[in-house]
Design a protein around this motif. Structure first.
Motif, PDB file in Angstrom:
ATOM      1  N   VAL A  85       0.851  -1.187   0.000  1.00 58.04           N
ATOM      2  CA  VAL A  85       0.000   0.000   0.000  1.00 58.04           C
ATOM      3  C   VAL A  85       0.889   1.240   0.000  1.00 58.04           C
ATOM      4  O   VAL A  85       2.024   1.209   0.496  1.00 58.04           O
ATOM      5  N   ALA A  86       0.362   2.324  -0.564  1.00 56.95           N
ATOM      6  CA  ALA A  86       1.114   3.579  -0.630  1.00 56.95           C
ATOM      7  C   ALA A  86       0.957   4.358   0.666  1.00 56.95           C
ATOM      8  O   ALA A  86      -0.053   4.243   1.365  1.00 56.95           O
ATOM      9  N   MET A  87       1.948   5.160   0.973  1.00 51.60           N
ATOM     10  CA  MET A  87       1.858   6.038   2.131  1.00 51.60           C
ATOM     11  C   MET A  87       1.036   7.276   1.777  1.00 51.60           C
ATOM     12  O   MET A  87       1.048   7.733   0.637  1.00 51.60           O
ATOM     13  N   PRO A  88       0.299   7.831   2.735  1.00 55.67           N
ATOM     14  CA  PRO A  88      -0.510   9.025   2.455  1.00 55.67           C
ATOM     15  C   PRO A  88       0.373  10.247   2.219  1.00 55.67           C
ATOM     16  O   PRO A  88       1.482  10.340   2.750  1.00 55.67           O
ATOM     17  N   ASP A  89      -0.126  11.182   1.408  1.00 60.22           N
ATOM     18  CA  ASP A  89       0.622  12.428   1.203  1.00 60.22           C
ATOM     19  C   ASP A  89       0.658  13.270   2.471  1.00 60.22           C
ATOM     20  O   ASP A  89       1.630  13.993   2.713  1.00 60.22           O
ATOM     21  N   GLU A  90      -0.397  13.177   3.276  1.00 59.70           N
ATOM     22  CA  GLU A  90      -0.467  13.910   4.538  1.00 59.70           C
ATOM     23  C   GLU A  90      -0.834  12.928   5.645  1.00 59.70           C
ATOM     24  O   GLU A  90      -1.753  12.128   5.488  1.00 59.70           O
ATOM     25  N   PRO A  91      -0.158  12.992   6.781  1.00 57.49           N
ATOM     26  CA  PRO A  91      -0.519  12.118   7.907  1.00 57.49           C
ATOM     27  C   PRO A  91      -1.749  12.656   8.628  1.00 57.49           C
ATOM     28  O   PRO A  91      -2.170  13.799   8.408  1.00 57.49           O
ATOM     29  N   GLY A  92      -2.324  11.822   9.486  1.00 61.53           N
ATOM     30  CA  GLY A  92      -3.410  12.282  10.329  1.00 61.53           C
ATOM     31  C   GLY A  92      -2.918  13.341  11.301  1.00 61.53           C
ATOM     32  O   GLY A  92      -1.810  13.260  11.811  1.00 61.53           O
ATOM     33  N   ARG A  93      -3.752  14.350  11.531  1.00 62.04           N
ATOM     34  CA  ARG A  93      -3.403  15.431  12.441  1.00 62.04           C
ATOM     35  C   ARG A  93      -4.589  15.710  13.362  1.00 62.04           C
ATOM     36  O   ARG A  93      -5.738  15.687  12.927  1.00 62.04           O
ATOM     37  N   PRO A  94      -4.341  16.012  14.616  1.00 61.80           N
ATOM     38  CA  PRO A  94      -5.434  16.400  15.517  1.00 61.80           C
ATOM     39  C   PRO A  94      -5.976  17.773  15.126  1.00 61.80           C
ATOM     40  O   PRO A  94      -5.343  18.517  14.365  1.00 61.80           O
ATOM     41  N   GLU A  95      -7.150  18.117  15.646  1.00 64.40           N
ATOM     42  CA  GLU A  95      -7.745  19.414  15.347  1.00 64.40           C
ATOM     43  C   GLU A  95      -6.877  20.557  15.864  1.00 64.40           C
ATOM     44  O   GLU A  95      -6.850  21.644  15.280  1.00 64.40           O
ATOM     45  N   THR A  96      -6.213  20.333  16.952  1.00 65.82           N
ATOM     46  CA  THR A  96      -5.250  21.296  17.473  1.00 65.82           C
ATOM     47  C   THR A  96      -3.923  20.585  17.677  1.00 65.82           C
ATOM     48  O   THR A  96      -3.897  19.378  17.943  1.00 65.82           O
ATOM     49  N   PRO A  97      -2.792  21.240  17.502  1.00 69.95           N
ATOM     50  CA  PRO A  97      -2.628  22.685  17.361  1.00 69.95           C
ATOM     51  C   PRO A  97      -2.977  23.198  15.964  1.00 69.95           C
ATOM     52  O   PRO A  97      -2.899  22.452  14.984  1.00 69.95           O
ATOM     53  N   GLU A  98      -3.360  24.477  15.917  1.00 70.83           N
ATOM     54  CA  GLU A  98      -3.524  25.148  14.641  1.00 70.83           C
ATOM     55  C   GLU A  98      -2.153  25.257  13.975  1.00 70.83           C
ATOM     56  O   GLU A  98      -1.172  25.637  14.621  1.00 70.83           O
ATOM     57  N   LEU A  99      -2.083  24.879  12.696  1.00 68.75           N
ATOM     58  CA  LEU A  99      -0.808  24.928  11.970  1.00 68.75           C
ATOM     59  C   LEU A  99      -0.721  26.224  11.172  1.00 68.75           C
ATOM     60  O   LEU A  99      -1.588  26.517  10.350  1.00 68.75           O
ATOM     61  N   LEU A 100       0.325  26.982  11.432  1.00 64.84           N
ATOM     62  CA  LEU A 100       0.528  28.275  10.799  1.00 64.84           C
ATOM     63  C   LEU A 100       1.818  28.275   9.987  1.00 64.84           C
ATOM     64  O   LEU A 100       2.736  27.495  10.274  1.00 64.84           O
ATOM     65  N   PRO A 101       1.936  29.139   8.974  1.00 65.04           N
ATOM     66  CA  PRO A 101       3.240  29.319   8.324  1.00 65.04           C
ATOM     67  C   PRO A 101       4.256  29.813   9.357  1.00 65.04           C
ATOM     68  O   PRO A 101       3.887  30.528  10.301  1.00 65.04           O
ATOM     69  N   PRO A 102       5.519  29.441   9.202  1.00 67.33           N
ATOM     70  CA  PRO A 102       6.524  29.855  10.198  1.00 67.33           C
ATOM     71  C   PRO A 102       6.543  31.354  10.461  1.00 67.33           C
ATOM     72  O   PRO A 102       6.745  31.780  11.609  1.00 67.33           O
ATOM     73  N   ASN A 103       6.292  32.171   9.422  1.00 65.37           N
ATOM     74  CA  ASN A 103       6.364  33.623   9.614  1.00 65.37           C
ATOM     75  C   ASN A 103       5.148  34.197  10.329  1.00 65.37           C
ATOM     76  O   ASN A 103       5.108  35.391  10.635  1.00 65.37           O
ATOM     77  N   ARG A 104       4.145  33.360  10.609  1.00 67.50           N
ATOM     78  CA  ARG A 104       2.972  33.825  11.347  1.00 67.50           C
ATOM     79  C   ARG A 104       2.927  33.284  12.773  1.00 67.50           C
ATOM     80  O   ARG A 104       1.976  33.529  13.507  1.00 67.50           O
ATOM     81  N   MET A 105       3.956  32.569  13.156  1.00 71.89           N
ATOM     82  CA  MET A 105       3.988  32.019  14.515  1.00 71.89           C
ATOM     83  C   MET A 105       4.164  33.149  15.531  1.00 71.89           C
ATOM     84  O   MET A 105       5.004  34.033  15.350  1.00 71.89           O
ATOM     85  N   PRO A 106       3.367  33.141  16.616  1.00 69.63           N
ATOM     86  CA  PRO A 106       3.516  34.184  17.644  1.00 69.63           C
ATOM     87  C   PRO A 106       4.842  34.045  18.381  1.00 69.63           C
ATOM     88  O   PRO A 106       5.431  32.968  18.448  1.00 69.63           O
ATOM     89  N   LYS A 107       5.299  35.158  18.944  1.00 66.70           N
ATOM     90  CA  LYS A 107       6.517  35.139  19.742  1.00 66.70           C
ATOM     91  C   LYS A 107       6.283  34.304  21.002  1.00 66.70           C
ATOM     92  O   LYS A 107       5.176  34.255  21.538  1.00 66.70           O
ATOM     93  N   ARG A 108       7.333  33.633  21.463  1.00 71.00           N
ATOM     94  CA  ARG A 108       7.198  32.753  22.626  1.00 71.00           C
ATOM     95  C   ARG A 108       7.083  33.503  23.938  1.00 71.00           C
ATOM     96  O   ARG A 108       6.677  32.937  24.941  1.00 71.00           O
ATOM     97  N   GLY A 109       7.439  34.739  23.985  1.00 73.97           N
ATOM     98  CA  GLY A 109       7.437  35.468  25.252  1.00 73.97           C
ATOM     99  C   GLY A 109       8.844  35.544  25.817  1.00 73.97           C
ATOM    100  O   GLY A 109       9.795  34.958  25.292  1.00 73.97           O
ATOM    101  N   LYS A 110       8.987  36.279  26.894  1.00 73.81           N
ATOM    102  CA  LYS A 110      10.302  36.506  27.478  1.00 73.81           C
ATOM    103  C   LYS A 110      10.913  35.202  27.988  1.00 73.81           C
ATOM    104  O   LYS A 110      10.223  34.364  28.554  1.00 73.81           O
TER     105      LYS A 110
END
Length: 277
Positions: A57-82
């Motif tokens: 059988v072939a592997m899926p192009d995308e694996p299963g993912r939970p509803e969270t975390p929300e996946l964002l482009p790297p440049n939209r990731m919030p700052k981690r804080g101090k």
């Protein structure tokens, strides 16, 4: 929804299910806890000879993912804080947990997508990597929960799986980019993170990272060894092939500082990555 791995057991002890089908089921599992358990089960069943050495059988192009975390482009990731703040510490552990969660799928996909064209040791190695990554994620998620948070509480980015998509047609490229660049980067940055954990009074977190660092040295070594064997099979010089493939398929940069001792222990000599940055 959990996807259960089933099959009738024959006299040889095999379930009658192929290793590829078992890997695919684990990849498609979306619940984090269920993915951890499915991955460990695949690795154990393979090690005990319960899965057929068949890639049907072939592997899926995308694996299963939970509803969270929300996946964002790297440049939209919030700052981690101090640094040192509670918010910053939780954001750091969440980011590391996400890396280890995606690493489960990277190792499963490596074994399932390319195992048919490689030797049995290749499947042995990367299913053992997948099982290690599953344990790492479980430890980190538990650590997050003890800190009053959990995996999925914060957004994350999908850059690691982008590397898998970019190299899905070429085992040499996948080996060059995932274990030999992305995982090797972990060898460089983890010692400082261990010291940060100790400095803020988090010895349990430091111990988790020490375990991860020890395991990742072995994981990178698996990648380096199989890359060298693949280069030999292709009649290519390994260093030149690695540099060509990284230049072609890796969107980031390979930059210092490098943990030369850990990289050397993992089979990455200085001559391999010197001059790439």
């Amino acid at each position: 929804m959990s996807q259960t791995i089933t099959g009738d057991v024959n006299e040889a002890g095999e379930t009658g299910q192929s290793v590829a089908a078992a890997i695919r089921a684990a990849l498609l599992e979306s619940d984090p806890h269920a993915k951890v358990m499915a991955t460990r089960r695949v690795a154990r069943d393979w090690r005990l000879g319960r899965l057929a050495h068949v890639f049907d059988v072939a592997m899926p192009d995308e694996p299963g993912r939970p509803e969270t975390p929300e996946l964002l482009p790297p440049n939209r990731m919030p700052k981690r804080g101090k640094a040192g703040s509670e918010r910053g510490r939780i954001a750091l552990w969440h980011a590391i947990a996400h890396i280890e969660f995606v690493a489960i799928d990277l190792a499963l996909d490596m074994a399932g997508r390319f195992g048919a064209g490689m030797d049995r040791q290749f499947v042995d190695d990367f299913l053992s990597v997948a099982a290690d990554e599953a344990i790492h994620f479980a430890l980190l998620d538990r650590h997050l929960r003890k800190s009053g948070s959990h995996y999925g509480a914060l957004p994350a980015h999908n850059g690691l799986w982008d590397a898998a998509s970019e190299t899905r047609h070429d085992v040499a490229a996948r080996l060059a980019v995932v274990p030999m660049v992305l995982e090797a980067r972990g060898l460089d940055v983890t010692p400082a993170t261990i010291e940060r954990a100790r400095a803020v009074g988090d010895p349990a977190g430091a111990r988790i990272l020490e375990r991860i660092l020890d395991d990742e040295i072995r994981h990178v070594r698996f990648g380096a060894n199989h890359f060298a064997a693949t280069a030999e099979r292709l009649g290519k010089e390994p260093v030149n092939l690695w540099k060509t493939l990284v230049s072609r398929h890796f969107r980031g940069t390979v930059k210092p500082p490098f943990n030369d001792s850990a990289r050397s222990a993992a089979g990455l000599p200085l001559g391999l990555y010197a001059g790439v940055a």
